[in-house]
Design a protein around this motif. Structure first.
Motif, PDB file in Angstrom:
ATOM      1  N   ASN A 148      70.613 -18.180  29.753  1.00 26.98           N
ATOM      2  CA  ASN A 148      71.597 -19.229  29.972  1.00 26.98           C
ATOM      3  C   ASN A 148      71.299 -20.495  29.170  1.00 26.98           C
ATOM      4  O   ASN A 148      71.982 -21.499  29.341  1.00 26.98           O
ATOM      5  CB  ASN A 148      71.682 -19.544  31.463  1.00 26.98           C
ATOM      6  CG  ASN A 148      73.089 -19.784  31.926  1.00 26.98           C
ATOM      7  OD1 ASN A 148      74.039 -19.437  31.240  1.00 26.98           O
ATOM      8  ND2 ASN A 148      73.231 -20.383  33.087  1.00 26.98           N
ATOM      9  N   MET A 149      70.312 -20.443  28.309  1.00 29.18           N
ATOM     10  CA  MET A 149      69.976 -21.604  27.495  1.00 29.18           C
ATOM     11  C   MET A 149      70.948 -21.718  26.311  1.00 29.18           C
ATOM     12  O   MET A 149      71.481 -20.707  25.847  1.00 29.18           O
ATOM     13  CB  MET A 149      68.542 -21.510  27.006  1.00 29.18           C
ATOM     14  CG  MET A 149      67.535 -21.564  28.128  1.00 29.18           C
ATOM     15  SD  MET A 149      65.887 -21.619  27.478  1.00 29.18           S
ATOM     16  CE  MET A 149      65.202 -22.900  28.486  1.00 29.18           C
ATOM     17  N   PRO A 150      71.144 -22.926  25.808  1.00 24.88           N
ATOM     18  CA  PRO A 150      72.071 -23.117  24.685  1.00 24.88           C
ATOM     19  C   PRO A 150      71.727 -22.266  23.452  1.00 24.88           C
ATOM     20  O   PRO A 150      72.631 -21.754  22.788  1.00 24.88           O
ATOM     21  CB  PRO A 150      71.942 -24.610  24.370  1.00 24.88           C
ATOM     22  CG  PRO A 150      71.477 -25.235  25.640  1.00 24.88           C
ATOM     23  CD  PRO A 150      70.639 -24.200  26.316  1.00 24.88           C
ATOM     24  N   LEU A 151      70.434 -22.086  23.173  1.00 23.03           N
ATOM     25  CA  LEU A 151      70.034 -21.294  22.007  1.00 23.03           C
ATOM     26  C   LEU A 151      70.468 -19.834  22.149  1.00 23.03           C
ATOM     27  O   LEU A 151      70.933 -19.219  21.189  1.00 23.03           O
ATOM     28  CB  LEU A 151      68.520 -21.391  21.793  1.00 23.03           C
ATOM     29  CG  LEU A 151      67.965 -20.744  20.539  1.00 23.03           C
ATOM     30  CD1 LEU A 151      68.546 -21.424  19.300  1.00 23.03           C
ATOM     31  CD2 LEU A 151      66.452 -20.844  20.519  1.00 23.03           C
ATOM     32  N   ALA A 152      70.360 -19.288  23.353  1.00 26.13           N
ATOM     33  CA  ALA A 152      70.774 -17.901  23.591  1.00 26.13           C
ATOM     34  C   ALA A 152      72.297 -17.774  23.469  1.00 26.13           C
ATOM     35  O   ALA A 152      72.800 -16.811  22.875  1.00 26.13           O
ATOM     36  CB  ALA A 152      70.313 -17.437  24.963  1.00 26.13           C
ATOM     37  N   LYS A 153      73.007 -18.736  24.020  1.00 33.71           N
ATOM     38  CA  LYS A 153      74.471 -18.712  23.939  1.00 33.71           C
ATOM     39  C   LYS A 153      74.918 -18.799  22.478  1.00 33.71           C
ATOM     40  O   LYS A 153      75.818 -18.095  22.051  1.00 33.71           O
ATOM     41  CB  LYS A 153      75.062 -19.864  24.736  1.00 33.71           C
ATOM     42  CG  LYS A 153      74.895 -19.709  26.232  1.00 33.71           C
ATOM     43  CD  LYS A 153      75.456 -20.908  26.959  1.00 33.71           C
ATOM     44  CE  LYS A 153      75.265 -20.770  28.466  1.00 33.71           C
ATOM     45  NZ  LYS A 153      75.808 -21.924  29.179  1.00 33.71           N
ATOM     46  N   GLU A 154      74.269 -19.665  21.736  1.00 36.07           N
ATOM     47  CA  GLU A 154      74.615 -19.841  20.311  1.00 36.07           C
ATOM     48  C   GLU A 154      74.261 -18.604  19.507  1.00 36.07           C
ATOM     49  O   GLU A 154      75.001 -18.202  18.604  1.00 36.07           O
ATOM     50  CB  GLU A 154      73.845 -21.048  19.842  1.00 36.07           C
ATOM     51  CG  GLU A 154      73.761 -21.446  18.585  1.00 36.07           C
ATOM     52  CD  GLU A 154      74.330 -21.392  17.315  1.00 36.07           C
ATOM     53  OE1 GLU A 154      74.450 -20.411  16.584  1.00 36.07           O
ATOM     54  OE2 GLU A 154      74.613 -22.414  17.004  1.00 36.07           O
ATOM     55  N   LEU A 160      76.477 -14.167  16.244  1.00 31.21           N
ATOM     56  CA  LEU A 160      76.590 -12.770  15.817  1.00 31.21           C
ATOM     57  C   LEU A 160      77.999 -12.217  16.021  1.00 31.21           C
ATOM     58  O   LEU A 160      78.286 -11.088  15.628  1.00 31.21           O
ATOM     59  CB  LEU A 160      75.574 -11.901  16.557  1.00 31.21           C
ATOM     60  CG  LEU A 160      74.109 -12.203  16.257  1.00 31.21           C
ATOM     61  CD1 LEU A 160      73.194 -11.372  17.158  1.00 31.21           C
ATOM     62  CD2 LEU A 160      73.788 -11.954  14.794  1.00 31.21           C
ATOM     63  N   GLY A 161      78.866 -12.995  16.653  1.00 28.34           N
ATOM     64  CA  GLY A 161      80.254 -12.575  16.828  1.00 28.34           C
ATOM     65  C   GLY A 161      80.546 -11.872  18.142  1.00 28.34           C
ATOM     66  O   GLY A 161      81.644 -11.344  18.332  1.00 28.34           O
ATOM     67  N   TYR A 162      79.582 -11.862  19.048  1.00 27.19           N
ATOM     68  CA  TYR A 162      79.796 -11.223  20.346  1.00 27.19           C
ATOM     69  C   TYR A 162      80.425 -12.203  21.322  1.00 27.19           C
ATOM     70  O   TYR A 162      80.149 -13.398  21.272  1.00 27.19           O
ATOM     71  CB  TYR A 162      78.465 -10.719  20.928  1.00 27.19           C
ATOM     72  CG  TYR A 162      77.839  -9.603  20.148  1.00 27.19           C
ATOM     73  CD1 TYR A 162      78.442  -8.363  20.077  1.00 27.19           C
ATOM     74  CD2 TYR A 162      76.631  -9.790  19.485  1.00 27.19           C
ATOM     75  CE1 TYR A 162      77.857  -7.323  19.358  1.00 27.19           C
ATOM     76  CE2 TYR A 162      76.045  -8.769  18.766  1.00 27.19           C
ATOM     77  CZ  TYR A 162      76.658  -7.540  18.712  1.00 27.19           C
ATOM     78  OH  TYR A 162      76.087  -6.525  18.001  1.00 27.19           O
ATOM     79  N   PRO A 163      81.238 -11.722  22.242  1.00 31.27           N
ATOM     80  CA  PRO A 163      81.791 -12.614  23.274  1.00 31.27           C
ATOM     81  C   PRO A 163      80.690 -13.037  24.259  1.00 31.27           C
ATOM     82  O   PRO A 163      79.669 -12.356  24.398  1.00 31.27           O
ATOM     83  CB  PRO A 163      82.850 -11.753  23.969  1.00 31.27           C
ATOM     84  CG  PRO A 163      82.458 -10.347  23.676  1.00 31.27           C
ATOM     85  CD  PRO A 163      81.732 -10.359  22.371  1.00 31.27           C
ATOM     86  N   ASP A 164      80.911 -14.153  24.944  1.00 26.12           N
ATOM     87  CA  ASP A 164      79.881 -14.693  25.822  1.00 26.12           C
ATOM     88  C   ASP A 164      79.529 -13.758  26.979  1.00 26.12           C
ATOM     89  O   ASP A 164      78.380 -13.693  27.398  1.00 26.12           O
ATOM     90  CB  ASP A 164      80.315 -16.059  26.358  1.00 26.12           C
ATOM     91  CG  ASP A 164      79.161 -16.788  27.023  1.00 26.12           C
ATOM     92  OD1 ASP A 164      78.079 -16.886  26.403  1.00 26.12           O
ATOM     93  OD2 ASP A 164      79.337 -17.245  28.164  1.00 26.12           O
TER      94      ASP A 164
END
Length: 128
Positions: free
Chosen positions: A28-34, A39-43
């Motif tokens: 759930n960290m911003p780096l993981a979300k980014e 890579l083009g995957y949905p959240d």
């Protein structure tokens, strides 16, 4: 036999730490979300992937889990690591981000081989 068990537990612990525990703590960290969106995957894929990685890690680390489920966990981790390599390579080119999943895949393969070596030894001991 002791050497086989030590190698199995060390490599399996590394897999669980890198591919189950770390994602569980950082998903759930911003780096993981980014990273996922880069890579083009949905959240939602980030959440699904984390859930399956945690379940797979639990399956691999608990000795009382049936071998059939461990086989599926090994396959799932293998597929996700190959997919991570391909996704990173496709988006960013051949770099450390594409190589690192292959290193973890190598450790996963060692864990898998030694899982079967320890399982074979236990079966052989029961028959004697």
């Amino acid at each position: 036999m002791k050497k086989n068990k030590i190698i199995y537990w060390i490599t399996t612990s590394i897999i669980v730490a890198f591919d189950a525990l770390m994602p569980a703590l950082t998903f759930n960290m911003p780096l993981a979300k980014e990273g996922i969106s880069h890579l083009g995957y949905p959240d939602y894929f980030r959440i699904e992937l984390t859930i399956f990685k945690v379940i797979g890690g639990i399956i691999l680390i608990l000795p009382m889990i049936k071998p059939r489920y461990k086989e599926w966990a090994y396959a799932g981790f293998g597929i996700s690591l190959i997919a991570a390599c391909v996704a990173n390579w496709t988006v960013d080119g051949f770099s450390g981000n594409a190589i690192f999943p292959l290193v973890i895949l190598g450790i996963l393969i060692v864990s898998y081989v030694y899982y079967h070596k320890t399982k074979y030894i236990l079966i052989r001991e029961k028959n004697n």
